[in-house]
Design a protein around this motif. Structure first.
Motif: not given
Length: 422
Positions: A15-20, A27-30, A371-372
């Protein structure tokens, strides 16, 4: 690419928290590019904004679930942590927003990775949640971005190289930022201001921040190696003959990164050595102006930390907010792509063997590169269980996932090589 293992009892792998947020989106894109068929969810306060982020990610992410979670609602964090194997969080400043999520992951036995550069938050995390996380099997891994993966991982790679050669333990070890293009994210600067704000109102926090072993698991067990200045002014030849003509100044993130690296040594039962000393500098070249620049940079950095930790609260809040980039903001894609860093970490062992570890990565260090690194830390926690250490609790990147990251990062475009110099 990463293939998700089947048959575990959690709904999500990550779960990626803080995706906005700005770095959250990167990070979501990666993860959308590198996550393969991993079961990933996006989490945050605003369902609408999360859906907007998901729409921007391309076809591979369109089925990712949305999870509503808010740092002000502990029950939402508890529920989120219980549904996933790993939580990646970009929600800072962590001193302000981080403890409830660490508590949720420690209680649920859920692995956790963040980008914090706030030493006092990490200290609080250790004091309050290390034992619980160790008992539930959770790995709480702080400092998974540019701060402090390059610092932590290059030293870990040097330790492995010296051990493989039978060359003894590490002694004087020095990271030098040789080249760097980019900036610090608004979130990073907000975290730095949070540290200064805390220290300026709390003498005990100032004392702890001045201690080179702020983050140690056992202060009484640490060796007495004398002063270890955070922001030294040095000629390159004082670090390594290869830097003979270079002038160096203290690296602005050294007061935090050095504590993370020293914690790694202690968590690994002082595997680097009982005489391990560590510092970080930034190289400023060899031109006639270099010594002046090094003196100015070192003086300003030391004054900022010394005075800021005492008087930061007296500054006009509006002035501070106007001078700093706002969290959630960042440079253009073109600027992020132009960024890069190159570091060299030198060490001498107890047998006088000398080594260097060189690490390079394209992309703005505070944004794209971070982010990577964060994405790979999360993927390693989720999928590389056979390469992770047996340690549990509040950990560092090297102590928790060092071997997994060394194996993973080349495919992510990160170069890390060690070389014996004598």
């Amino acid at each position: 690419m990463t293939d998700a293992p089947r048959g575990n009892d959690r709904e999500f792998d990550i779960v990626l928290y803080g995706a906005t947020g700005f770095v959250g989106k990167l990070t979501a894109e990666y993860l959308a590019r590198a996550g393969g068929d991993a079961r990933i969810a996006l989490a945050g306060r605003s369902t609408e904004r999360l859906q907007q982020v998901r729409r921007s990610l391309g076809q591979s992410a369109q089925a990712w679930p949305i999870v509503s979670a808010d740092a002000a609602k502990q029950s939402s964090l508890d529920e989120m942590a219980a549904r996933t194997r790993v939580v990646i969080t970009t929600v800072g400043p962590y001193t302000r927003y981080g403890p409830p999520l660490v508590a949720a992951c420690a209680a649920a036995g859920t692995d956790y990775a963040d980008l914090t550069g706030e030493a006092m938050f990490v200290r609080e995390s250790i004091d309050l949640y290390h034992k619980q996380a160790a008992d539930t099997g959770a790995r709480i891994v702080h400092a998974c971005g540019f701060d402090s993966v390059p610092s932590d991982l290059t030293v870990y790679a040097l330790y492995k190289a010296a051990r493989e050669d039978g060359a003894g333990e590490l002694t004087d070890t020095n990271l030098v930022v040789r080249s760097f293009r980019g900036g610090f994210s608004g979130g990073t600067l907000a975290s730095m201001m949070e540290v200064l704000n805390t220290a300026s109102s709390d003498p005990e926090a100032r004392r702890q921040l001045a201690d080179p072993y702020t983050l140690t698991p056992d202060r009484g067990a640490e060796p007495d190696l004398g002063p270890q200045p955070d922001l030294p002014l040095r000629r390159g030849r004082q670090i390594a003959p290869e830097l003979d003509k270079v002038w160096t100044a203290g690296f602005v993130m050294a007061p935090y990164n050095t504590r993370i690296v020293r914690r790694s040594n202690a968590l690994l039962d002082w595997a680097y050595g009982r005489g391990f000393r560590y510092s970080e500098s930034v190289g400023l070249g060899s031109s006639p102006a270099a010594p002046v620049a090094a003196g100015v940079v070192t003086g300003v950095s030391n004054a900022t930390f010394a005075l800021g930790s005492r008087y930061f609260r007296r500054l006009p809040r509006g002035l501070v907010e106007r001078l700093a980039p706002k969290p959630g903001t960042g440079p253009s894609e073109k600027s992020r792509e132009r960024g890069f860093y190159k570091i060299e970490t030198y060490t001498t062992t107890t047998t006088n063997a000398r080594y260097v570890a060189r690490m390079e990565q394209r992309g703005d260090p505070g944004y794209k590169a971070t982010s990577v690194l964060l994405g790979e830390c999360g993927l390693a926690l989720a999928f590389d269980r056979d390469k992770l250490s047996d340690l549990r609790g509040v950990l560092t990147p090297a102590a928790a996932i060092g071997d997994a990251l060394l194996a993973r990062l080349p495919a992510a475009g990160v170069t890390l090589q060690t070389q014996r110099l004598n």
